[in-house]
Each structure stands twice: as C-alpha cells, then as structure tokens.
Scaffold this active site. Structure first.
Site, PDB file in Angstrom:
ATOM      1  N   CYS A  10      39.939 -31.684  38.350  1.00  6.51           N
ATOM      2  CA  CYS A  10      40.429 -31.989  39.699  1.00  6.51           C
ATOM      3  C   CYS A  10      41.949 -32.087  39.729  1.00  6.51           C
ATOM      4  CB  CYS A  10      39.803 -33.271  40.215  1.00  6.51           C
ATOM      5  SG  CYS A  10      40.055 -34.695  39.127  1.00  6.51           S
ATOM      6  N   GLU A  46      40.302 -25.085  46.923  1.00  2.71           N
ATOM      7  CA  GLU A  46      40.071 -25.457  45.529  1.00  2.71           C
ATOM      8  C   GLU A  46      39.068 -24.486  44.903  1.00  2.71           C
ATOM      9  OE1 GLU A  46      39.392 -29.535  43.021  1.00  2.71           O
ATOM     10  OE2 GLU A  46      38.033 -29.197  44.697  1.00  2.71           O
TER      11      GLU A  46
END
Length: 486
Positions: free
Chosen positions: A292, A390
């Site tokens: 992340c 993402e």
C-alpha cells in the site's frame, strides 16, 4: 488445522474458543499457490454461524481469566507470542511465501521478524501507557480510567498477512480486548497457525478467534454487521472499506482503516541519484509492488529526468523474477489469477495512454504461476488511469516536473493520501514540501523506515485514524473520566 510439511500442503480450519473446527455447513474452498498454481490445501468456509460462535466466545472471554490478568501477566503472554513466532520463523516464512508468492528472502527477513516485533513492541509499550489527571484548583480532581473496547473484529489483507495481522492483534490484546479475526481468503495459513501460537503462549480460550471465509454474504459481512462486535480494524482496498463502513454504521461500531494508496515519489535534481535509484527499486517492486506504501507515481525534476530514467531502467532489468524459494529471486508471483488479470488489464491501458519502457509481460521461462515483469511506464500525464488508480503490482509511472510548487500540486491531485517520499539534499525544501504534501506518512531520502511509536495511517480515501504507539491504544481502549469533588 491439518498440515503436511513434506507435501507443502495445509488444510486450514477455524480457530474458535480454543479449538480448531470445521464449518457447520462443511463448506471449504481451495487455497492455490500463486507461484505454481498448485493446490496448497482446503480452507473452511465460514459464515454467520461461525462468526456468531466466535463472537459469543470472545464476549464470554472478556469476563473470564483474561479480565482478571494483571498488566504484567498480559505483557508476559504478549512477549511469549513474539518469542514463539521467532522460534518458528522458518516454518512461518515458508508458509507465507507459499501462500503469497513473495520471495522467501523477504518473508524470512521482514514479514515474520516484524510480526514477532509487533508483539514485543506493544508488550514493552504497555508498561508506559497511562491516562491523564487534572486538578481544578481546590474544588475537584479529574482522572481518566482506561478500559478495553470489548470484542474487536480484525480484518487483514493478503499482501503482508502475518505482519499486518499482528500489527492489529498485538495492541488489541495489550489493551485487554478479545478478537475475532477474518484473514484474507487468499492467505489463510499463517493466521491459522497463529491460533496455535497464542494458545501455547497462554492466551485463554476465546480471547483470539479466527474465522475463514469471504467478504460479502460471508464471514466478512457477518463480522462487520454483528451487534456484539464493538470495533472493526480493517486494512485493505478502499472500495471494501466503504462497504464495511456502511455495514458498521447500523451499530455505530468504532472503525480504524488503512486503505489504498497511489503514493508520489518526488525526486529533486539535487538528490543523490544513485541512492535514489536503489531505494526506488524497493519502493516500486518489493513484494511484487503489492504494498500500500509503494511509490507508484515517480515525479522526477527535468534536469535529471533522462538520467534517472536510463539508470532506473538498467537497474530494473537486473531484477530476477521467479521461484520464491530461489535465493536469487527479487520479485515473486502476484497473489492470484484474478489479481494477475486485473494488473495486466492496466498494462493494456498503459499502452493506450503512454509507453511501456520496460516489462509488461510474463517473464521468459515461467509458464506456470502469476508472474509479471517489473514494468516502467512513461509518456503519461496526471489524468491517465495508470497514474490515478491503484494498480497494486510491479508497475510504476515516471513523470517529469519543473518546479517545487508544480510537483506539490500534482502530488496532491489524487483521492488518496497514504504516503509520499521526497528526495532532496536541500533541508529547507525538504521541510517545505513535506509540510504541504497531503499524506499521513512522508519519508525524506528514505522509504519504509518505521518507528512503531509514530502515527501510521492515511488522509482522504487512504484511511481513518492512526495506528502505532499510543495511537493504537487510543483506538483499542475506552476512557472514562472520574470527577472527585474535593
């Protein structure tokens, strides 16, 4: 839990009230090794019934021996959990690499040691946790009592399974709570073993419970909707976080989120380029880019843009993609076929939006497994999907910039706000830029350097709340103020 070391297989059961149990329905699902596409074993598929049993056990355990333990006794148990994790490091690291496809060299040096350290850290930190007291002249004395939140649901992701699970479970237990854990369905193995480790360390039955299953209409939704669960700590994808928030709203559960990121890596012309390259290789491609905190938007100041690109491409070519258990491997397999196809879909988009300078395909000689070459994209702008969304794979975009003001605005032009990295040898610039980037974690001339006392979490759609040190205890405990009239 049934395990065959020789065959490298493991059948994962639920861990409820101190016992490994199958699902009442008898349902199971298959766990696949992402590097070989072979079956690692079966996993018990839990649902509402298993969550009900686990929550009942956790609620009962809140009033049992766990409640009566002294702080010193809890500290001793937490430290013992960490010790056992280290004693079983090789086994756990092997399971983690089988489950995730990540290099064993990474799971054995980062994932498992850090999982142990999470327990050691919060055990030690618990000794210094206090509250507050205020005297109102000679009229009254106010002091705060800290107590557990209650039953906490812990939902952890598949990219750093044991590391991130223990990052939640250690402070949860340190604060005196009980837990119901829902591991990611793609990575059930180390979470399953953790139940056994907790039991060996002296954790009373019912304090730690583990229920395997899926999210919607399964164990995940049953946990987030359960009226007797007092709080949910979730690490994962932003869209899932929104679903959990909607479900938790019905019972006003306390929430802690660490969600997605599209993190900027800002490289100024005065930075030490060789140092930048080596660290950027890690922030781009470590753990197959399934991090992340990955610096997937790389902004390079124009005077050094071409030089950076040339050196970065050359060094990336040297990375070895392959068998997670080969010591030479730098990049392993992506987590699943589903995720592999999703990342490949972004590479098709990249071909339309810009240019793939390196990678973008399956490495030669790897016909089995979800392997993808480290990929560098150029010729894109800030509005391209590969820059805005993402991807969560070994894929980065490199973009030039001219001025400090420009790159700050571009770095902040995102729904995410988890982390950022700034590279410069100008001290004043470092402070100026760090103070204006909208992110919860900012590194200057480094990446992924962690002090567990510091606040960890994101802004905007990258999270709610902070973890780490006292911030974890604030989430996992309730404060009651007592006012004494003097």
């Amino acid at each position: 839990m049934q395990m065959s070391v020789e065959k490298k297989t493991m059948n994962c059961l639920h861990f409820i009230d101190g016992q490994y149990v199958e699902s009442a329905s008898g349902k199971t699902f298959v766990n696949i090794n992402p590097a070989t596409e072979e079956v690692l074993g079966t996993v018990a598929e839990g649902g509402k019934e298993e969550i009900d049993r686990a929550v009942t056990a956790a609620k009962k355990a809140l009033k049992g021996p766990w409640k009566k333990m002294t702080t010193h006794e809890r500290i001793t148990i937490l430290r013992r959990i960490g010790d056992i994790i280290l004693e079983r490091k090789e086994e756990l690291a092997r399971l983690e690499s089988l489950d995730t496809g990540k290099p064993y060299s990474l799971s054995s040096t980062l994932d498992i040691p850090r999982a142990a350290y999470n327990f050691h850290f919060f055990a030690d930190y618990l000794r210094s946790v206090g509250t507050e007291a205020y005297q109102t002249d000679d009229v009254a004395l106010n002091y705060a009592i800290r107590r557990p939140v209650g039953v906490v649901g812990l939902i952890n992701p598949w990219n750093l399974p044991l590391l991130l699970l223990t990052w939640k479970l250690a402070p949860c237990l340190a604060a005196g709570n009980t837990a119901v854990i829902k591991p990611a369905e793609w990575t059930p193995m180390t979470a399953t073993v953790l139940g056994e480790i907790c039991q060996e360390a002296g954790v009373p039955d019912g304090v730690v419970n583990i229920v395997h299953g899926f999210g919607p209409n399964s164990a995940g939704s049953a946990l987030t909707e359960h009226p007797d669960v007092n709080a949910i700590s979730f690490t994962g994808e932003t869209t899932t976080g929104k679903v959990i928030m909607a479900a938790a709203a019905k019972t006003l559960k306390r929430l802690s989120y660490e969600l997605g990121g599209k993190n900027p890596n800002i490289i100024f012309a005065d930075a030490d380029l060789d140092e930048v390259i080596e660290t950027t290789l890690k922030s781009s491609f470590a753990n197959q880019g399934e991090v992340c905190l990955a610096g997937s938007r790389i902004y390079v100041q124009k005077p050094v843009y071409e030089e950076f690109l040339h050196k970065f491409v050359d060094r990336t070519k040297e990375l070895v993609v392959g068998d997670p258990f080969d010591p030479k491997t730098n990049v392993g397999a992506l987590i699943s076929k589903e995720h592999y196809e999703r990342v490949k879909g972004y590479l098709e988009i990249a071909k339309e939006e810009g240019e793939i300078l390196l990678g973008g395909g399956r490495p030669p000689g790897l016909d089995k497994g979800y392997f993808l070459e480290p990929t560098i994209i150029a010729g894109v702008n800030d509005q391209c999907r590969v820059v805005q969304e993402e991807i969560f794979g070994p894929v980065v975009s490199v973009l030039p910039f001219e001025t400090e003001e420009e790159v700050i605005a571009r770095a902040n032009d995102t729904h995410y706000g988890l982390s950022a990295t700034i590279w410069t040898n100008d001290l004043r610039r470092a402070h100026r830029v760090a103070g204006q980037i909208e992110a919860g974690i900012i590194w200057v001339n480094t990446w992924f350097l962690r002090d567990l006392r510091t606040p960890f979490g994101g802004m905007k759609q990258s999270g709610i709340g902070r973890e780490g040190g006292m911030h974890s205890f604030e989430f996992f405990s309730e404060l009651t103020n007592v006012c004494i009239k003097l």
